[in-house]
Motif scaffolding. Structure first.
Motif, PDB file in Angstrom:
ATOM      1  N   GLY A 305      44.899 -22.091   0.530  1.00 28.39           N
ATOM      2  CA  GLY A 305      45.749 -22.424   0.516  1.00 28.39           C
ATOM      3  C   GLY A 305      46.649 -22.905   2.456  1.00 28.39           C
ATOM      4  N   SER A 306      47.164 -21.733   2.558  1.00 29.14           N
ATOM      5  CA  SER A 306      48.089 -22.356   3.657  1.00 29.14           C
ATOM      6  C   SER A 306      46.934 -21.755   5.220  1.00 29.14           C
ATOM      7  CB  SER A 306      49.108 -21.220   4.542  1.00 29.14           C
ATOM      8  OG  SER A 306      48.598 -19.852   3.942  1.00 29.14           O
ATOM      9  N   VAL A 307      46.078 -21.340   4.820  1.00 28.91           N
ATOM     10  CA  VAL A 307      44.917 -20.658   5.665  1.00 28.91           C
ATOM     11  C   VAL A 307      43.580 -20.758   5.262  1.00 28.91           C
ATOM     12  CG1 VAL A 307      46.454 -18.575   7.146  1.00 28.91           C
ATOM     13  CG2 VAL A 307      44.602 -18.316   4.630  1.00 28.91           C
ATOM     14  N   ILE A 308      43.102 -21.182   5.472  1.00 22.49           N
ATOM     15  CA  ILE A 308      41.025 -20.630   5.590  1.00 22.49           C
ATOM     16  C   ILE A 308      40.341 -19.610   6.255  1.00 22.49           C
ATOM     17  CG2 ILE A 308      38.858 -21.818   5.924  1.00 22.49           C
ATOM     18  CD1 ILE A 308      40.686 -24.309   5.898  1.00 22.49           C
ATOM     19  N   ARG A 309      40.061 -18.746   5.356  1.00 27.38           N
ATOM     20  CA  ARG A 309      39.177 -17.664   5.415  1.00 27.38           C
ATOM     21  C   ARG A 309      37.509 -17.696   5.769  1.00 27.38           C
ATOM     22  NH1 ARG A 309      40.652 -11.817   4.107  1.00 27.38           N
ATOM     23  NH2 ARG A 309      42.234 -12.771   6.060  1.00 27.38           N
ATOM     24  N   ILE A 310      37.227 -17.279   5.990  1.00 27.28           N
ATOM     25  CA  ILE A 310      35.102 -17.718   7.395  1.00 27.28           C
ATOM     26  C   ILE A 310      34.750 -16.474   7.006  1.00 27.28           C
ATOM     27  CG2 ILE A 310      33.877 -18.822   8.823  1.00 27.28           C
ATOM     28  CD1 ILE A 310      36.135 -20.660   8.963  1.00 27.28           C
ATOM     29  N   LYS A 311      33.567 -16.404   6.122  1.00 31.23           N
ATOM     30  CA  LYS A 311      33.074 -14.983   6.876  1.00 31.23           C
ATOM     31  C   LYS A 311      31.257 -15.550   7.977  1.00 31.23           C
ATOM     32  CE  LYS A 311      33.555 -12.365   2.451  1.00 31.23           C
ATOM     33  NZ  LYS A 311      33.922 -11.390   3.348  1.00 31.23           N
ATOM     34  N   ALA A 312      31.388 -14.819   8.952  1.00 30.09           N
ATOM     35  CA  ALA A 312      30.506 -15.278  10.023  1.00 30.09           C
ATOM     36  C   ALA A 312      30.448 -14.328   9.523  1.00 30.09           C
ATOM     37  CB  ALA A 312      31.465 -16.103  11.331  1.00 30.09           C
ATOM     38  N   LYS A 313      28.447 -14.187  10.724  1.00 24.18           N
ATOM     39  CA  LYS A 313      27.517 -13.549  11.389  1.00 24.18           C
ATOM     40  C   LYS A 313      27.715 -12.932  12.969  1.00 24.18           C
ATOM     41  CE  LYS A 313      23.701 -13.405   7.798  1.00 24.18           C
ATOM     42  NZ  LYS A 313      22.001 -13.348   7.436  1.00 24.18           N
ATOM     43  N   LEU A 314      28.389 -11.995  12.837  1.00 29.76           N
ATOM     44  CA  LEU A 314      28.432 -12.032  14.564  1.00 29.76           C
ATOM     45  C   LEU A 314      28.238 -10.419  15.576  1.00 29.76           C
ATOM     46  CD1 LEU A 314      30.211 -13.473  16.820  1.00 29.76           C
ATOM     47  CD2 LEU A 314      31.984 -12.397  15.810  1.00 29.76           C
ATOM     48  N   PHE A 315      27.647  -9.930  16.033  1.00 32.34           N
ATOM     49  CA  PHE A 315      27.171  -8.929  16.155  1.00 32.34           C
ATOM     50  C   PHE A 315      26.628  -8.304  15.556  1.00 32.34           C
ATOM     51  CE2 PHE A 315      30.804  -9.654  19.382  1.00 32.34           C
ATOM     52  CZ  PHE A 315      30.182 -10.954  20.372  1.00 32.34           C
ATOM     53  N   GLY A 316      25.668  -8.654  15.105  1.00 29.85           N
ATOM     54  CA  GLY A 316      24.814  -7.739  13.630  1.00 29.85           C
ATOM     55  C   GLY A 316      26.048  -6.999  12.306  1.00 29.85           C
TER      56      GLY A 316
END
Length: 352
Positions: A305-316
């Motif tokens: 809705g008001s936000v988009i949640r993103i999962k990302a590979k960062l620093f292992g």
């Protein structure tokens, strides 16, 4: 000066220690939430304060008077339970009047007080209805009015919103807070819902294994957790590993990259650290104020809705971060590479 003082409270059921060495000072008129997972002892603390359980050790003082040996009906405390506990054979007005009738108040006084309470909870026309004719939110308002009708010195709420749906919970918690402020009554609220506790409390007590892990304002509890448990229990937290290279200068190593923190680290050189950061402190791109930047692989994108949640590979590690929904700007797609940035001052250091 504290209005309620809980000193070294302990409660043991047989060999099981439910509460151990619990102490808390509550100012007059404050709204305090006991927050923690199931089985942490928060409801037991509330029941000891109410006089429904006798402490194994410790003392309870209200307004300078020792309440520990007194029964529940001698403490001038109002309590609202999770399951409403309304009398099904009594009307709304009769439920609200129940405590006043037991106290032997005059009929004219009872009628006036019931009218005041129904106005306060926004149900002035519902006095002749029965509980089964009300919604869950309305029933809980009636339970609140019944607890407040005898003018208690302290109001206790034991997860009063947990049986309600999400939208009603948000509305009712705001109403409870507004009523509490209007009356100026000292209130202790038990919940396992972090957002609930943070949104309405003057002070939050995070409990773990029968003890107060940290006590503070919602701002401090969220932004400056003292322990790993508080950091991970309150809000969403991303955690990844680092090595401490220079404790005095606050230099750590993340995946072969040296990073200087904004403060020294109280741990041994070469030790392993867990670094934690909130999703809102991770940014897409390279905005000003961020001193740590890296390419990351986008794993998942969820529209909320008001936000988009993103999962990302960062620093292992796989981290979560949030973007505000902007109709004219498309979010990155899973499988793509994106530049991710953060500030070292937003990192929490959790020693392993």
């Amino acid at each position: 000066m504290s209005f309620i003082q809980l000193s070294s409270l302990a409660k043991q059921f047989g060999p099981t220690k439910v509460v151990t060495d619990f102490s808390l000072s509550i100012p007059k008129g404050a709204f305090v939430s006991l927050l923690g997972p199931s089985g942490c002892g928060k409801t037991t603390v509330l029941r000891m304060l109410a006089g429904l359980e006798q402490p194994t050790a410790g003392s309870i003082t209200i307004d300078g008077r020792d309440m520990t040996p007194l029964r529940a009906n001698q403490r001038q405390i109002g309590m609202v339970f999770q399951a409403y506990a309304l009398f099904p054979n009594l009307t709304v007005a009769e439920n609200v009047a129940f405590g006043l009738r037991i106290a032997g108040r005059p009929r004219i006084e009872i009628t006036k007080r019931v009218t005041e309470m129904l106005e306060l909870i926004g149900l002035p026309e519902h006095g002749k209805r029965y509980p089964f004719q009300l919604s869950g939110g309305q029933q809980q308002r009636v339970a609140l009015a019944r607890a407040l009708a005898p003018s208690p010195r302290v109001l206790l709420l034991d997860e009063p919103l947990s049986a309600l749906d999400a939208k009603i919970r948000i509305s009712l918690r705001s109403e409870i807070r507004s009523i509490q402020r209007a009356l100026g009554i000292t209130t202790v609220f038990v919940t396992h819902d972090q957002e609930e506790a943070l949104s309405i409390s003057d002070q939050v007590v995070v409990m773990n294994r029968g003890q107060a892990e940290q006590t503070g304002t919602p701002f401090d509890i969220y932004n400056a957790p003292h322990t790993r448990f508080v950091a991970t229990f309150v809000g969403t937290l991303n955690i990844f590993k680092a090595r401490l290279d220079d404790p005095a200068r606050g230099i750590i190593n993340i995946e072969g990259r040296p990073v200087r923190l904004s403060r020294p680290v109280d741990a041994a050189q070469g030790s392993s650290l867990s670094l934690a950061i909130r999703p809102e402190n991770i940014k897409l791109g390279s905005p000003d104020g961020c001193d740590i930047t890296s390419l990351a692989e986008i794993c998942e994108v969820s529209f909320l809705g008001s936000v988009i949640r993103i999962k990302a590979k960062l620093f292992g590690a796989v981290v979560d971060f949030d973007l505000f929904n902007q109709p004219n700007a498309s979010p990155p797609v899973p499988g793509s590479q994106a530049t991710i940035s953060l500030s070292s001052r937003d990192l929490l250091v959790l020693a392993d």
